[in-house]
Design an enzyme around this catalytic site. Sequence first.
Site, PDB file in Angstrom:
ATOM      1  N   LEU A  90      10.176  11.356  23.930  1.00 21.61           N
ATOM      2  CA  LEU A  90      11.188  10.444  24.476  1.00 21.61           C
ATOM      3  C   LEU A  90      10.909  10.107  25.937  1.00 21.61           C
ATOM      4  CD1 LEU A  90      13.837   8.880  24.065  1.00 21.61           C
ATOM      5  CD2 LEU A  90      15.058  10.932  24.793  1.00 21.61           C
ATOM      6  N   TYR A 148      11.866   7.716  15.166  1.00 20.28           N
ATOM      7  CA  TYR A 148      11.688   7.748  13.702  1.00 20.28           C
ATOM      8  C   TYR A 148      12.745   8.639  13.042  1.00 20.28           C
ATOM      9  CZ  TYR A 148       9.156   8.471   9.261  1.00 20.28           C
ATOM     10  OH  TYR A 148       8.789   8.538   7.934  1.00 20.28           O
ATOM     11  N   ARG A 173       0.854  -1.200   0.000  1.00 19.94           N
ATOM     12  CA  ARG A 173       0.000   0.000   0.000  1.00 19.94           C
ATOM     13  C   ARG A 173       0.888   1.247   0.000  1.00 19.94           C
ATOM     14  NH1 ARG A 173      -1.599  -0.060   6.457  1.00 19.94           N
ATOM     15  NH2 ARG A 173       0.110   1.312   7.058  1.00 19.94           N
ATOM     16  N   GLY A 174       0.220   2.411   0.000  1.00 24.30           N
ATOM     17  CA  GLY A 174       0.913   3.690   0.212  1.00 24.30           C
ATOM     18  C   GLY A 174       1.980   3.990  -0.822  1.00 24.30           C
ATOM     19  N   ASN A 191      11.620   0.753   1.081  1.00 22.82           N
ATOM     20  CA  ASN A 191      10.535   1.691   1.378  1.00 22.82           C
ATOM     21  C   ASN A 191       9.812   1.371   2.680  1.00 22.82           C
ATOM     22  OD1 ASN A 191       8.063   3.536   0.613  1.00 22.82           O
ATOM     23  ND2 ASN A 191       7.226   1.478   0.913  1.00 22.82           N
ATOM     24  N   ALA A 192       9.813   0.094   3.090  1.00 16.45           N
ATOM     25  CA  ALA A 192       9.045  -0.292   4.290  1.00 16.45           C
ATOM     26  C   ALA A 192       9.456   0.596   5.460  1.00 16.45           C
ATOM     27  CB  ALA A 192       9.310  -1.758   4.638  1.00 16.45           C
ATOM     28  N   ASP A 200       8.746 -10.628   6.356  1.00 17.46           N
ATOM     29  CA  ASP A 200       9.048  -9.549   7.298  1.00 17.46           C
ATOM     30  C   ASP A 200      10.511  -9.161   7.083  1.00 17.46           C
ATOM     31  OD1 ASP A 200       9.774  -7.985   9.483  1.00 17.46           O
ATOM     32  OD2 ASP A 200       8.320  -8.981  10.797  1.00 17.46           O
ATOM     33  N   ASN A 231       8.258   9.662  27.368  1.00 12.97           N
ATOM     34  CA  ASN A 231       7.155   8.696  27.507  1.00 12.97           C
ATOM     35  C   ASN A 231       7.345   7.461  26.623  1.00 12.97           C
ATOM     36  OD1 ASN A 231       5.888  10.677  29.059  1.00 12.97           O
ATOM     37  ND2 ASN A 231       5.013  11.629  27.218  1.00 12.97           N
TER      38      ASN A 231
HETATM   39  P1  NAD Z   1       2.477   2.946   5.017  1.00  8.64           P
HETATM   40  O1  NAD Z   1       2.368   2.663   6.460  1.00  8.64           O
HETATM   41  O2  NAD Z   1       1.259   3.284   4.233  1.00  8.64           O
HETATM   42  O3  NAD Z   1       3.205   1.725   4.266  1.00  8.64           O
HETATM   43  C1  NAD Z   1       4.332   1.089   4.797  1.00  8.64           C
HETATM   44  C2  NAD Z   1       4.340  -0.357   4.339  1.00  8.64           C
HETATM   45  O4  NAD Z   1       5.503  -0.985   4.909  1.00  8.64           O
HETATM   46  C3  NAD Z   1       3.114  -1.135   4.823  1.00  8.64           C
HETATM   47  O5  NAD Z   1       2.514  -1.844   3.757  1.00  8.64           O
HETATM   48  C4  NAD Z   1       3.688  -2.080   5.873  1.00  8.64           C
HETATM   49  O6  NAD Z   1       2.981  -3.304   6.003  1.00  8.64           O
HETATM   50  C5  NAD Z   1       5.107  -2.270   5.360  1.00  8.64           C
HETATM   51  N1  NAD Z   1       5.983  -2.756   6.412  1.00  8.64           N
HETATM   52  C6  NAD Z   1       6.049  -2.333   7.696  1.00  8.64           C
HETATM   53  N2  NAD Z   1       6.891  -3.105   8.400  1.00  8.64           N
HETATM   54  C7  NAD Z   1       7.387  -4.053   7.542  1.00  8.64           C
HETATM   55  C8  NAD Z   1       8.284  -5.116   7.689  1.00  8.64           C
HETATM   56  N3  NAD Z   1       8.859  -5.398   8.869  1.00  8.64           N
HETATM   57  N4  NAD Z   1       8.553  -5.892   6.617  1.00  8.64           N
HETATM   58  C9  NAD Z   1       7.962  -5.632   5.425  1.00  8.64           C
HETATM   59  N5  NAD Z   1       7.085  -4.613   5.236  1.00  8.64           N
HETATM   60  C10 NAD Z   1       6.797  -3.826   6.288  1.00  8.64           C
HETATM   61  O7  NAD Z   1       3.584   4.119   4.910  1.00  8.64           O
HETATM   62  P2  NAD Z   1       3.877   5.167   3.726  1.00  8.64           P
HETATM   63  O8  NAD Z   1       3.302   6.467   4.113  1.00  8.64           O
HETATM   64  O9  NAD Z   1       3.547   4.587   2.396  1.00  8.64           O
HETATM   65  O10 NAD Z   1       5.468   5.305   3.886  1.00  8.64           O
HETATM   66  C11 NAD Z   1       6.391   4.594   3.095  1.00  8.64           C
HETATM   67  C12 NAD Z   1       7.790   5.053   3.463  1.00  8.64           C
HETATM   68  O11 NAD Z   1       7.915   6.456   3.287  1.00  8.64           O
HETATM   69  C13 NAD Z   1       8.163   4.773   4.926  1.00  8.64           C
HETATM   70  O12 NAD Z   1       9.530   4.424   5.000  1.00  8.64           O
HETATM   71  C14 NAD Z   1       7.922   6.114   5.588  1.00  8.64           C
HETATM   72  O13 NAD Z   1       8.682   6.264   6.759  1.00  8.64           O
HETATM   73  C15 NAD Z   1       8.365   7.064   4.489  1.00  8.64           C
HETATM   74  N6  NAD Z   1       7.823   8.422   4.603  1.00  8.64           N
HETATM   75  C16 NAD Z   1       6.485   8.661   4.469  1.00  8.64           C
HETATM   76  C17 NAD Z   1       6.017   9.969   4.570  1.00  8.64           C
HETATM   77  C18 NAD Z   1       4.538  10.321   4.417  1.00  8.64           C
HETATM   78  O14 NAD Z   1       4.220  11.503   4.478  1.00  8.64           O
HETATM   79  N7  NAD Z   1       3.659   9.371   4.195  1.00  8.64           N
HETATM   80  C19 NAD Z   1       6.898  11.002   4.837  1.00  8.64           C
HETATM   81  C20 NAD Z   1       8.250  10.712   4.965  1.00  8.64           C
HETATM   82  C21 NAD Z   1       8.702   9.413   4.838  1.00  8.64           C
END
Ligand code: NAD
Length: 453
Positions: free
Chosen positions: A302, A358, A224-225, A293-294, A268, A304
């Site tokens: 911090l 994070y 997703r995402g 990307n995950a 995972d 808490n």
């Molecule tokens: P999201 O939560 O929609 O998607 C993240 C995906 O990673 C999920 O499908 C989840 O199941 C998968 N995932 C989590 N843990 C995993 C694991 N251990 N093994 C395999 N897959 C795993 O997040 P997103 O918004 O699409 O973000 C994607 C990336 O972009 C992330 O690294 C996030 O930190 C980064 N990011 C996002 C934003 C934003 O505004 N959305 C901003 C900066 C950075």
Amino acid sequence: MADRYLNFTGTAPGRFLTRRLGLPQPSALRRWSPEHPHLEGELLHLTAGESAHEAEVASILARTHLKPTSDPSSSPSTSPSSSPSSSRPAAVILDATGISDTPALSDVHAALHPVVRSVAENGRVVVLGAPVSPSDHHQAAAQQALEGFVRSLGKELGRGRTATLVRMRSAAAAESTLRFLLSPRSAYVSGQVIEVVGEAGPDAACDWDRPLSGRTALVTGAARGIGEAVAEVLARDGAQVVVLDVPSAQADLVRVADRLGGTALPLDITADDAGERIASALAPGGLDILVHNAGITRDRKLANMPADRWNPVMDVNLTSVLRTTDALLKSGTLNRGGSIVATASIAGIAGNVGQTNYAASKAGIIGLVRSLAPGALAEYGVTLNAVAPGFIETKMTAAVPLFIREAGRRMNSLAQGGLPVDVAETTAWLSAGASGGVSGQVVRVCGQSLLGS
Ligand code: NAD
């Protein structure tokens, strides 16, 4: 979640009201679509000082879909008050590679001051610079000055227009970067400084419409995402995609894989043997593109934050990236000429309340990229870059409280949030074999967010 303010300012009453109240005026960004894959219109090619790259840059620009001209006065576009927007330059390239002392910076002003107002809505200003010299402090001062100039211009332009600085040693190696910046694919990238460290040009046979054909890509967190969007854009650009996500997301993952004609790999990424399992799933052909990307958030201040909110964020966002990168490089799974793109965040640059875990993990990604990139290129022939998204409209940011969400959306030069596809387009550019000269870079996809700028 829909950006209702952006929709409202797109209407005549909305424009009128928000202008009267002095509120942000976002323009609907022009992104890539099958109907409009290119920026079209005039491309003004200007030079400040003496450039050694002028002819080569001109021949690259002639291969874009824009119409290059080097004479601002020959075009109606420089008469801003009378010209219709269709006759304004869609892009301006200023070659400032020859600027080697500070008096020559007046040429930058002289070249851009008369034309900047006329750049079309959603247009581009790209400044070409030279690497900053460690041994000539006059050249270094002048070239570094371009950075402050471009970052300020990005904040001034408005109306969906962007400004970028590309530092290059050779024009040929910069072709794929220039094509990206001069296209609708870079709609949400502004105020960035990109260094093209290599010198070799792209393969003569490069298919610019499908620059990833023949390449196999693995995208983590792709159920997703942003990860799903990355897989989709890589597949659009010709890559064979393998999408990876946690086993609990298998149904969504299979749906993404089926839609893109790819393969699902439920796994995972924090598993100790994740690298080996990816290697065996990708055998015998190996991998050309690896997109880390995950990512997860477990926000809390911090004071808490228990260890069980700290450790998983480090494991998923950083340690697993290091572990799988090492395993896939050492096992030879990543083919020579391949590309790794890791996902950082502007939180890793600016810091954020409630995100010590994070932000630390994402800053760690930047450290990894800067340290490993030269060795990865020299030893394995693989580029390594990071994308650092800003506020992107996803499920993650839809859950942010209203006022913080609105601040995230508006506090950038384009006055709106980005879309997952914006991160995906940047990832696709960095993943192309033709971008082999770009390594060790951290490219923010944030509309030039004020955070960390
Ligand atoms: P999201 O939560 O929609 O998607 C993240 C995906 O990673 C999920 O499908 C989840 O199941 C998968 N995932 C989590 N843990 C995993 C694991 N251990 N093994 C395999 N897959 C795993 O997040 P997103 O918004 O699409 O973000 C994607 C990336 O972009 C992330 O690294 C996030 O930190 C980064 N990011 C996002 C934003 C934003 O505004 N959305 C901003 C900066 C950075």
